[in-house]
Write a protein that holds these residues in place. Structure first.
Motif, PDB file in Angstrom:
ATOM      1  N   PHE A  33     -14.983  -1.186  59.320  1.00 60.09           N
ATOM      2  CA  PHE A  33     -15.118   0.103  58.631  1.00 60.09           C
ATOM      3  C   PHE A  33     -15.979  -0.034  57.377  1.00 60.09           C
ATOM      4  CE2 PHE A  33     -13.677   2.928  55.213  1.00 60.09           C
ATOM      5  CZ  PHE A  33     -13.930   4.176  55.793  1.00 60.09           C
ATOM      6  N   THR A  34     -15.736  -1.089  56.614  1.00 59.98           N
ATOM      7  CA  THR A  34     -16.509  -1.328  55.398  1.00 59.98           C
ATOM      8  C   THR A  34     -17.986  -1.467  55.714  1.00 59.98           C
ATOM      9  OG1 THR A  34     -14.619  -2.443  54.359  1.00 59.98           O
ATOM     10  CG2 THR A  34     -16.794  -2.868  53.416  1.00 59.98           C
ATOM     11  N   ARG A  35     -18.260  -2.213  56.769  1.00 57.75           N
ATOM     12  CA  ARG A  35     -19.659  -2.427  57.162  1.00 57.75           C
ATOM     13  C   ARG A  35     -20.308  -1.121  57.624  1.00 57.75           C
ATOM     14  NH1 ARG A  35     -23.915  -2.571  57.541  1.00 57.75           N
ATOM     15  NH2 ARG A  35     -25.442  -3.881  58.599  1.00 57.75           N
ATOM     16  N   GLY A  42     -20.540  -2.336  48.187  1.00 58.33           N
ATOM     17  CA  GLY A  42     -19.850  -1.387  47.320  1.00 58.33           C
ATOM     18  C   GLY A  42     -19.446  -2.023  46.009  1.00 58.33           C
ATOM     19  N   CYS A  43     -19.265  -3.338  46.032  1.00 55.90           N
ATOM     20  CA  CYS A  43     -19.015  -4.126  44.818  1.00 55.90           C
ATOM     21  C   CYS A  43     -20.096  -5.199  44.774  1.00 55.90           C
ATOM     22  CB  CYS A  43     -17.631  -4.763  44.856  1.00 55.90           C
ATOM     23  SG  CYS A  43     -16.271  -3.571  44.925  1.00 55.90           S
ATOM     24  N   PRO A  44     -21.021  -5.143  43.834  1.00 56.08           N
ATOM     25  CA  PRO A  44     -22.162  -6.054  43.832  1.00 56.08           C
ATOM     26  C   PRO A  44     -21.837  -7.461  43.360  1.00 56.08           C
ATOM     27  CG  PRO A  44     -22.271  -4.621  41.928  1.00 56.08           C
ATOM     28  CD  PRO A  44     -21.103  -4.158  42.739  1.00 56.08           C
ATOM     29  N   ASP A  45     -20.611  -7.691  42.860  1.00 57.23           N
ATOM     30  CA  ASP A  45     -20.199  -9.004  42.399  1.00 57.23           C
ATOM     31  C   ASP A  45     -19.031  -9.485  43.256  1.00 57.23           C
ATOM     32  OD1 ASP A  45     -18.789  -6.854  41.362  1.00 57.23           O
ATOM     33  OD2 ASP A  45     -18.148  -7.907  39.568  1.00 57.23           O
ATOM     34  N   GLY A  48     -14.469 -10.086  42.008  1.00 51.79           N
ATOM     35  CA  GLY A  48     -14.068  -8.802  41.454  1.00 51.79           C
ATOM     36  C   GLY A  48     -15.007  -7.694  41.887  1.00 51.79           C
ATOM     37  N   CYS A  49     -14.819  -6.530  41.294  1.00 56.10           N
ATOM     38  CA  CYS A  49     -15.658  -5.381  41.615  1.00 56.10           C
ATOM     39  C   CYS A  49     -16.149  -4.786  40.306  1.00 56.10           C
ATOM     40  CB  CYS A  49     -14.866  -4.348  42.425  1.00 56.10           C
ATOM     41  SG  CYS A  49     -15.844  -2.937  43.004  1.00 56.10           S
ATOM     42  N   TYR A  50     -17.399  -5.043  39.969  1.00 62.23           N
ATOM     43  CA  TYR A  50     -17.956  -4.652  38.678  1.00 62.23           C
ATOM     44  C   TYR A  50     -17.118  -5.252  37.551  1.00 62.23           C
ATOM     45  CZ  TYR A  50     -20.839  -1.198  41.146  1.00 62.23           C
ATOM     46  OH  TYR A  50     -21.745  -0.578  41.985  1.00 62.23           O
ATOM     47  N   GLY A  51     -16.621  -6.471  37.815  1.00 70.95           N
ATOM     48  CA  GLY A  51     -15.830  -7.159  36.809  1.00 70.95           C
ATOM     49  C   GLY A  51     -14.367  -6.763  36.764  1.00 70.95           C
ATOM     50  N   HIS A  52     -13.916  -5.919  37.691  1.00 74.03           N
ATOM     51  CA  HIS A  52     -12.526  -5.447  37.730  1.00 74.03           C
ATOM     52  C   HIS A  52     -11.765  -6.115  38.868  1.00 74.03           C
ATOM     53  CE1 HIS A  52     -12.887  -1.922  34.915  1.00 74.03           C
ATOM     54  NE2 HIS A  52     -14.166  -2.125  35.192  1.00 74.03           N
ATOM     55  N   ALA A  53     -10.468  -6.263  38.662  1.00 73.51           N
ATOM     56  CA  ALA A  53      -9.634  -6.826  39.727  1.00 73.51           C
ATOM     57  C   ALA A  53      -9.542  -5.869  40.911  1.00 73.51           C
ATOM     58  CB  ALA A  53      -8.237  -7.130  39.193  1.00 73.51           C
ATOM     59  N   LEU A  54      -9.590  -4.574  40.633  1.00 73.59           N
ATOM     60  CA  LEU A  54      -9.650  -3.576  41.708  1.00 73.59           C
ATOM     61  C   LEU A  54     -11.057  -2.993  41.725  1.00 73.59           C
ATOM     62  CD1 LEU A  54      -6.156  -1.846  41.410  1.00 73.59           C
ATOM     63  CD2 LEU A  54      -6.935  -3.437  43.174  1.00 73.59           C
ATOM     64  N   TRP A  55     -11.264  -1.859  41.063  1.00 76.97           N
ATOM     65  CA  TRP A  55     -12.594  -1.262  40.961  1.00 76.97           C
ATOM     66  C   TRP A  55     -12.586  -0.306  39.773  1.00 76.97           C
ATOM     67  CZ3 TRP A  55      -9.475  -0.653  45.328  1.00 76.97           C
ATOM     68  CH2 TRP A  55      -8.786   0.560  45.419  1.00 76.97           C
ATOM     69  N   ASP A  77     -16.739   6.041  46.926  1.00 77.53           N
ATOM     70  CA  ASP A  77     -16.383   5.985  48.345  1.00 77.53           C
ATOM     71  C   ASP A  77     -16.739   4.650  48.985  1.00 77.53           C
ATOM     72  OD1 ASP A  77     -19.087   6.526  48.009  1.00 77.53           O
ATOM     73  OD2 ASP A  77     -19.252   7.574  49.921  1.00 77.53           O
ATOM     74  N   LYS A  78     -17.388   3.767  48.192  1.00 77.57           N
ATOM     75  CA  LYS A  78     -17.754   2.452  48.723  1.00 77.57           C
ATOM     76  C   LYS A  78     -17.056   1.296  48.021  1.00 77.57           C
ATOM     77  CE  LYS A  78     -22.305   3.950  50.366  1.00 77.57           C
ATOM     78  NZ  LYS A  78     -23.772   3.730  50.328  1.00 77.57           N
TER      79      LYS A  78
END
Length: 349
Positions: A33-35, A42-45, A48-55, A77-78
């Motif tokens: 689904f993600t693909r 959706g998270c370039p790092d 983490g996700c933009y430096g967050h544990a979630l987003w 949404d990504k």
């Protein structure tokens, strides 16, 4: 003979392995689904996700994230599909650690230990491929390998479940000889299914799904213009970003067309295998042959529906999951054929 043995006859760890299989299916489905939702970046790092544990969710968090990654702004949404997939994959790792711990505690003759250890090591490698999927920005080679790794993980967990189920078919000597003759055919069938899954992975990772928007022809032709050299160039350079794909139309058509031809070859061979299984005078062979036929029919229907209905995500995810189910059916058939033994007193199960 049913698929699962009596509870008292199963080996320690069966339930945990079976639950891990269910978890692996969820992880695989979420990954697909993600693909397909184009949320692979959706998270370039990573991790983490933009430096967050979630987003990032608050306005000030989004603003800071956009400043840090101006070329990849936050898309809500990504972000969540990517992080949910990562945490589900991590939970599967915990399952395998528990399975290995139980296998070590109950180690002894006939109890698998190497397989659980190998599965854990493979899942760690899968985690690395998950990281490379992000850091190498959806490089098709890595994306395809990551997808195949997910199918492989599920297959190994299912094989472990079958072994811990501790149930093998017993047949008369004359039937064993017929069964042994079928073993190489079943193994070839398994390899063909794996090859078709790899073709499917290469198709999606190169965004060639919609290269042939019509059926049964492709772009209105039975033999459209195709560029196989570029379509199957596995030595293409890395980056800078493969989101949306970089191949020209003829290369994508070559990939999609190959996947369709592969589907025909796979279907014909598995139908041949179905007939061979039906010819075995073994109780266990009949339900396996029926399962093979039913799953194959559903998978063909989903593949056609993908094109007819313009590749809705729900159908595409179902196509991948039923493909995984077809792979598990082939693993089960091979396990049945390679573990069956001669019965005593002429009885069979």
């Amino acid at each position: 003979m049913g698929l699962f043995n009596r509870p008292e006859s199963r080996r320690p760890g069966f339930k945990l392995a079976f639950l891990a299989c269910l978890a692996a299916i969820i992880v695989l489905g979420m990954g697909v689904f993600t693909r397909l939702a184009d949320a692979g970046l959706g998270c370039p790092d990573w991790p983490g996700c933009y430096g967050h544990a979630l987003w990032p969710s608050e306005d000030h968090e989004v603003e800071r994230a956009n400043a840090a990654y101006p070329h990849m702004p936050v898309e809500h949404d990504k972000t969540w599909p990517e992080m949910v997939h990562r945490y589900l994959a991590a939970s599967l790792g915990l399952f395998t650690i528990a399975i290995l711990a139980m296998a070590w505690r109950n180690r002894g003759p006939g109890l698998p230990l190497k397989l659980p250890a190998f599965i854990l090591g493979f899942i760690i490698l899968q985690g690395m491929f998950g990281m490379w999927t992000v850091t190498l920005k959806l490089w098709p080679q890595v994306v395809t390998a990551h997808l195949l790794g997910g199918f492989t993980t599920l297959s190994m967990l299912w094989l472990l479940t079958l072994r811990l189920n501790n149930q093998r078919a017993t047949l008369p000597t004359i039937e064993i000889s017929r069964l042994q003759a079928l073993r190489p055919l079943a193994l070839v069938g398994l390899l063909i299914v794996i090859g078709q899954i790899a073709l499917g992975g290469w198709t999606t990772s190169n965004y060639a799904d919609i290269a042939c928007p019509d059926f049964p022809t492709c772009q209105g032709e039975w033999l459209p213009s195709m560029n196989f050299a570029d379509g199957f160039n596995i030595f293409q350079h890395i980056g800078p970003n493969y989101l949306g794909g970089t191949l020209d139309n003829d290369a994508r058509v070559a990939i999609h067309y190959s996947h369709r031809v592969g589907a025909i070859v796979t279907a014909l061979y598995l139908l041949f295998l179905f007939v061979k299984l039906r010819g075995l005078n073994a109780t266990a062979a009949k339900p396996l042959s029926v399962a093979l036929l039913l799953v194959l029919i559903v998978q063909i229907g989903l593949g056609i529906s993908n094109v007819v209905f313009s590749f809705p995500i729900s159908v595409a995810v179902a196509h991948n999951l039923v493909g995984a189910l077809l792979l598990l059916v082939m693993v089960t058939i091979n396990y049945f054929l390679y573990t069956a033994s001669v019965s005593r007193g002429g009885e069979q199960t």
